[in-house]
Design a protein around this motif. Structure first.
Motif, PDB file in Angstrom:
ATOM      1  N   GLY A  64      36.779 -24.713   6.924  1.00 28.74           N
ATOM      2  CA  GLY A  64      36.465 -25.996   6.934  1.00 28.74           C
ATOM      3  C   GLY A  64      35.405 -26.997   6.056  1.00 28.74           C
ATOM      4  O   GLY A  64      35.019 -27.407   6.602  1.00 28.74           O
ATOM      5  N   GLN A  65      35.663 -26.113   4.901  1.00 29.39           N
ATOM      6  CA  GLN A  65      34.599 -26.373   4.230  1.00 29.39           C
ATOM      7  C   GLN A  65      35.027 -26.936   2.707  1.00 29.39           C
ATOM      8  O   GLN A  65      35.916 -26.033   2.464  1.00 29.39           O
ATOM      9  N   ASN A  66      34.575 -27.823   2.023  1.00 29.06           N
ATOM     10  CA  ASN A  66      35.608 -27.990   0.754  1.00 29.06           C
ATOM     11  C   ASN A  66      34.661 -27.190  -0.636  1.00 29.06           C
ATOM     12  O   ASN A  66      33.481 -26.511  -0.246  1.00 29.06           O
ATOM     13  N   ILE A  67      35.395 -26.663  -1.452  1.00 25.21           N
ATOM     14  CA  ILE A  67      34.885 -25.653  -1.752  1.00 25.21           C
ATOM     15  C   ILE A  67      35.220 -26.015  -3.642  1.00 25.21           C
ATOM     16  O   ILE A  67      36.758 -26.235  -3.855  1.00 25.21           O
ATOM     17  N   HIS A  68      34.595 -26.246  -4.430  1.00 22.92           N
ATOM     18  CA  HIS A  68      35.037 -26.875  -5.918  1.00 22.92           C
ATOM     19  C   HIS A  68      35.056 -25.168  -6.483  1.00 22.92           C
ATOM     20  O   HIS A  68      33.887 -25.041  -6.164  1.00 22.92           O
ATOM     21  N   PHE A  69      35.894 -25.608  -7.605  1.00 20.07           N
ATOM     22  CA  PHE A  69      35.529 -24.196  -9.048  1.00 20.07           C
ATOM     23  C   PHE A  69      35.699 -24.684 -10.126  1.00 20.07           C
ATOM     24  O   PHE A  69      36.990 -25.729  -9.885  1.00 20.07           O
ATOM     25  N   ILE A  70      35.847 -23.774 -11.157  1.00 19.42           N
ATOM     26  CA  ILE A  70      36.749 -23.815 -12.751  1.00 19.42           C
ATOM     27  C   ILE A  70      37.573 -22.730 -12.173  1.00 19.42           C
ATOM     28  O   ILE A  70      37.196 -21.530 -12.291  1.00 19.42           O
TER      29      ILE A  70
END
Length: 365
Positions: free
Chosen positions: A76-82
């Motif tokens: 349920g949570q947005n996750i940003h990653f490289i």
């Protein structure tokens, strides 16, 4: 679903930041205060002026956009990653996790040296930066670790390592606990060790524990507020860019080795990330949500100890909790190791994962 992500801050947000900085209402300061009452007025005014007139967010944004950014939703949570892949398709993957008041920006200088030997996944903790604010209770370091395990599964990595400092260290050891079959090993550059009765220690180790005892007896004010009323302090930090600047810049000043300084521009980019994403309160909630004390980690652990960190680990105590396979004592560096001494940290990480028996496994993805 994993989708490409591009940083594109609206110009209106940058204009608003400049306007707020120009209209700052400054408190007075007693004569000769120095650091006795908190962050010195003259130094903060210098930083704020540079943030408004000299720091070019668009320049840093363009440089960051040269890296491969992605986002996905987990729990349920947005996750940003490289996600940077090594030229070696059989390379071990590493998930690198930042802490507070850092961000994924901490790892910029280790991407090139580490990606020669490893695939790199560098997420933003939920509640931080481009992952955006959290919206419900329960996002502690164990829940973040479970999200990382799911992220690595989605990326197709069957075997990987974990590295981090500050909260990133706790998330990394928790990842070893929640996914021991996938985590080859955990490398940390911050591992607090608390006093334990009945353990014989050297004079040097006792001196390190004295520092820990002082911190326990005099818990830092920022930590108390974030651990008890993160929403309250969040109002001030989200409404005042100078408040956000002072809150973070004080930690950089206190925790960085003077021999390995971090540039004002690098720090201001980090502060800008908190400001532009309005994640002061949500990042502070991680302190409130996360229980104090070490959790078990069944996989091999490597430790890098930095002389100017908040505390320095005591090996005999660490070995009571973890399977320590590698231990390094750096001669310089502080809390932000990947920013302060990237070449030393990268080499230590490489040594741990590539040469430590029982850690490195070159399995197909």
């Amino acid at each position: 679903m994993i989708t490409p992500f591009r940083i594109d801050i609206p110009q209106a947000d940058l204009d608003d930041l400049a306007d707020r900085l120009a209209r700052t209402r400054w408190p007075n300061e007693v004569a000769g205060a120095g650091w006795d009452y908190g962050f010195p007025l003259a130094r903060l005014q210098e930083l704020a002026d540079h943030w408004r007139t000299g720091h070019d967010w668009r320049e840093h944004e363009a440089r960051l956009n040269r890296l491969p950014h992605f986002s996905t939703e987990i729990d349920g949570q947005n996750i940003h990653f490289i996600h940077v892949r090594s030229a070696d398709p059989d390379a071990l993957a590493l998930v690198l996790t930042h802490g507070w008041p850092g961000s994924f920006l901490e790892f910029l200088d280790v991407i090139e040296p580490l990606s020669r030997d490893f695939h790199l996944v560098i997420p933003s903790i939920p509640g931080f930066g481009f992952s955006g604010p959290t919206h419900e209770r329960g996002w502690d370091i164990v829940r973040v670790a479970r999200a990382w395990a799911e992220l690595m599964r989605r990326l197709g990595y069957r075997r990987y390592g974990a590295q981090g400092g500050d909260f990133g260290a706790g998330i990394s050891t928790s990842l070893g606990a929640v996914a021991p079959g996938q985590v080859a090993g955990v490398h940390v550059n911050y591992l607090p060790t608390r006093p334990v009765a009945g353990v014989a220690l050297s004079e040097a180790d006792e001196a390190r524990l004295d520092k820990v005892r002082q911190l326990i007896a005099n818990r830092p004010a920022y930590q108390v507020l974030q651990a008890t009323t993160p929403q309250t302090i969040g109002y001030a930090l989200t409404d005042s860019p100078v408040g956000q600047l002072a809150w973070i810049a004080e930690r950089f000043a206190a925790w960085t080795d003077p021999r390995s300084p971090i540039s004002d521009d690098r720090m201001l980019t980090d502060v800008s990330l908190y400001w532009l994403t309005a994640t002061a309160a949500s990042s502070a909630r991680l302190t409130r949500e996360t229980p104090r004390g070490a959790a078990a980690c069944p996989v091999p652990v490597g430790v890098a100890v930095l002389p100017h960190d908040i505390t320095q680990s005591v090996r005999p105590l660490a070995e009571r909790l973890y399977d320590i396979r590698h231990w390094s004592e750096f001669e310089r560096g502080g809390h932000f190791a990947a920013m302060e001494v990237p070449e030393l940290l990268a080499e230590d990480v490489r040594t741990f994962f590539l040469t430590t028996p029982g850690v490195h496994s070159r399995l197909p993805r």
